[in-house]
Design a protein around this motif. Structure first.
Motif, PDB file in Angstrom:
ATOM      1  N   ASP A  37      17.071   0.403 -69.141  1.00  0.00           N
ATOM      2  CA  ASP A  37      17.864   1.412 -68.457  1.00  0.00           C
ATOM      3  C   ASP A  37      19.363   1.308 -68.726  1.00  0.00           C
ATOM      4  O   ASP A  37      20.146   2.086 -68.181  1.00  0.00           O
ATOM      5  CB  ASP A  37      17.626   1.314 -66.940  1.00  0.00           C
ATOM      6  CG  ASP A  37      16.183   1.602 -66.584  1.00  0.00           C
ATOM      7  OD1 ASP A  37      15.598   2.517 -67.196  1.00  0.00           O
ATOM      8  OD2 ASP A  37      15.645   0.919 -65.708  1.00  0.00           O
ATOM      9  N   GLN A  40      21.085   4.583 -70.139  1.00  0.00           N
ATOM     10  CA  GLN A  40      21.243   5.659 -69.155  1.00  0.00           C
ATOM     11  C   GLN A  40      22.359   5.331 -68.175  1.00  0.00           C
ATOM     12  O   GLN A  40      23.164   6.187 -67.827  1.00  0.00           O
ATOM     13  CB  GLN A  40      19.920   5.897 -68.425  1.00  0.00           C
ATOM     14  CG  GLN A  40      19.938   7.068 -67.472  1.00  0.00           C
ATOM     15  CD  GLN A  40      20.154   6.619 -66.044  1.00  0.00           C
ATOM     16  OE1 GLN A  40      19.479   5.729 -65.539  1.00  0.00           O
ATOM     17  NE2 GLN A  40      21.103   7.235 -65.399  1.00  0.00           N
ATOM     18  N   ALA A  44      25.868   7.413 -67.708  1.00  0.00           N
ATOM     19  CA  ALA A  44      26.297   7.869 -66.380  1.00  0.00           C
ATOM     20  C   ALA A  44      27.731   7.420 -66.105  1.00  0.00           C
ATOM     21  O   ALA A  44      28.554   8.196 -65.613  1.00  0.00           O
ATOM     22  CB  ALA A  44      25.344   7.347 -65.306  1.00  0.00           C
ATOM     23  N   SER A 106      23.988  14.133 -64.286  1.00  0.00           N
ATOM     24  CA  SER A 106      23.653  12.858 -64.934  1.00  0.00           C
ATOM     25  C   SER A 106      24.572  11.713 -64.542  1.00  0.00           C
ATOM     26  O   SER A 106      24.166  10.555 -64.598  1.00  0.00           O
ATOM     27  CB  SER A 106      23.652  13.025 -66.452  1.00  0.00           C
ATOM     28  OG  SER A 106      24.943  13.291 -66.947  1.00  0.00           O
ATOM     29  N   TRP A 109      22.962   9.652 -61.804  1.00  0.00           N
ATOM     30  CA  TRP A 109      21.632   9.091 -62.003  1.00  0.00           C
ATOM     31  C   TRP A 109      21.645   7.570 -62.085  1.00  0.00           C
ATOM     32  O   TRP A 109      22.539   6.965 -62.672  1.00  0.00           O
ATOM     33  CB  TRP A 109      20.998   9.621 -63.285  1.00  0.00           C
ATOM     34  CG  TRP A 109      20.689  11.080 -63.279  1.00  0.00           C
ATOM     35  CD1 TRP A 109      20.564  11.902 -62.192  1.00  0.00           C
ATOM     36  CD2 TRP A 109      20.475  11.893 -64.420  1.00  0.00           C
ATOM     37  NE1 TRP A 109      20.287  13.173 -62.592  1.00  0.00           N
ATOM     38  CE2 TRP A 109      20.225  13.203 -63.965  1.00  0.00           C
ATOM     39  CE3 TRP A 109      20.475  11.647 -65.784  1.00  0.00           C
ATOM     40  CZ2 TRP A 109      19.973  14.262 -64.832  1.00  0.00           C
ATOM     41  CZ3 TRP A 109      20.220  12.698 -66.649  1.00  0.00           C
ATOM     42  CH2 TRP A 109      19.973  13.988 -66.167  1.00  0.00           C
ATOM     43  N   ARG A 114      16.803   9.083 -61.051  1.00  0.00           N
ATOM     44  CA  ARG A 114      16.893  10.076 -62.129  1.00  0.00           C
ATOM     45  C   ARG A 114      15.636  10.940 -62.160  1.00  0.00           C
ATOM     46  O   ARG A 114      14.536  10.476 -61.812  1.00  0.00           O
ATOM     47  CB  ARG A 114      17.130   9.390 -63.459  1.00  0.00           C
ATOM     48  CG  ARG A 114      15.977   8.535 -63.915  1.00  0.00           C
ATOM     49  CD  ARG A 114      16.329   7.744 -65.147  1.00  0.00           C
ATOM     50  NE  ARG A 114      15.208   6.887 -65.509  1.00  0.00           N
ATOM     51  CZ  ARG A 114      15.322   5.754 -66.142  1.00  0.00           C
ATOM     52  NH1 ARG A 114      16.516   5.305 -66.506  1.00  0.00           N
ATOM     53  NH2 ARG A 114      14.263   5.050 -66.440  1.00  0.00           N
ATOM     54  N   TRP A 118      15.040  13.499 -67.415  1.00  0.00           N
ATOM     55  CA  TRP A 118      16.421  13.075 -67.663  1.00  0.00           C
ATOM     56  C   TRP A 118      16.721  12.954 -69.147  1.00  0.00           C
ATOM     57  O   TRP A 118      17.836  13.277 -69.577  1.00  0.00           O
ATOM     58  CB  TRP A 118      16.729  11.779 -66.914  1.00  0.00           C
ATOM     59  CG  TRP A 118      16.086  10.543 -67.470  1.00  0.00           C
ATOM     60  CD1 TRP A 118      14.848  10.062 -67.163  1.00  0.00           C
ATOM     61  CD2 TRP A 118      16.643   9.642 -68.418  1.00  0.00           C
ATOM     62  NE1 TRP A 118      14.596   8.909 -67.871  1.00  0.00           N
ATOM     63  CE2 TRP A 118      15.689   8.621 -68.651  1.00  0.00           C
ATOM     64  CE3 TRP A 118      17.855   9.578 -69.090  1.00  0.00           C
ATOM     65  CZ2 TRP A 118      15.908   7.570 -69.532  1.00  0.00           C
ATOM     66  CZ3 TRP A 118      18.073   8.523 -69.964  1.00  0.00           C
ATOM     67  CH2 TRP A 118      17.117   7.541 -70.183  1.00  0.00           C
ATOM     68  N   SER A 122      19.628  14.941 -71.152  1.00  0.00           N
ATOM     69  CA  SER A 122      20.621  14.214 -71.952  1.00  0.00           C
ATOM     70  C   SER A 122      20.644  14.728 -73.386  1.00  0.00           C
ATOM     71  O   SER A 122      21.719  14.899 -73.980  1.00  0.00           O
ATOM     72  CB  SER A 122      20.323  12.716 -71.946  1.00  0.00           C
ATOM     73  OG  SER A 122      20.518  12.177 -70.665  1.00  0.00           O
TER      74      SER A 122
END
Length: 150
Positions: A37, A40, A44, A106, A109, A114, A118, A122
């Protein structure tokens, strides 16, 4: 005084182009390659950080181009400056209508909250961003050309 405005405007837009180019072709590929993760979360955080600065940068660049167009109206390259301004308007409209709504979602998230789509969102942001980068590169190229004609 006009020369200083021309240089300031060109540098401001050029640095903005560099930042946006690096988001597309450096930072996001790095984030996408991070494990689990982390990518992501990085996107963010980048969305929060750049989302706070870029509106001022885009509008400020547009204002500088407009002042240059008015101040240099009778000079060579004025049409190029006006066209660059029109492209920056397109980039602002793209930002407000296409990119900001996705970014606003986003940037909040986390792996826990999320949405299921997602990655699709993105990827959509990335596609819009590539087009916006092309638009601002074209605007920058026009400003550089106008600067050389001054």
């Amino acid at each position: 005084m006009l020369n200083a405005l021309q240089v300031l405007t060109t540098v401001c837009v050029g640095v903005m182009v560099g930042v946006e180019f690096s988001v597309s072709f450096v930072m996001n590929p790095i984030f996408n390659a991070l494990p689990e993760d982390s990518g992501q979360l990085g996107r963010a955080h980048g969305g929060r950080m750049l989302g706070a600065v870029m509106p001022f940068w885009y509008i400020g660049s547009l204002v500088l181009v407009a002042v240059w167009a008015v101040a240099g109206w009778q000079r060579p390259g004025a049409g190029l400056v006006v066209t660059a301004g029109a492209l920056l308007i397109v980039s602002v409209l793209m930002s407000v209508l296409l990119l900001v709504p996705i970014n606003n979602r986003s940037k909040t998230w986390t792996p826990e909250n999320r949405p299921a789509d997602w990655k699709e969102q993105s990827n959509r942001w990335d596609r819009y961003h590539y087009v916006r980068v092309a638009v601002i590169i074209a605007a920058f190229a026009l400003l550089v050309t106008a600067l050389t004609r001054a």
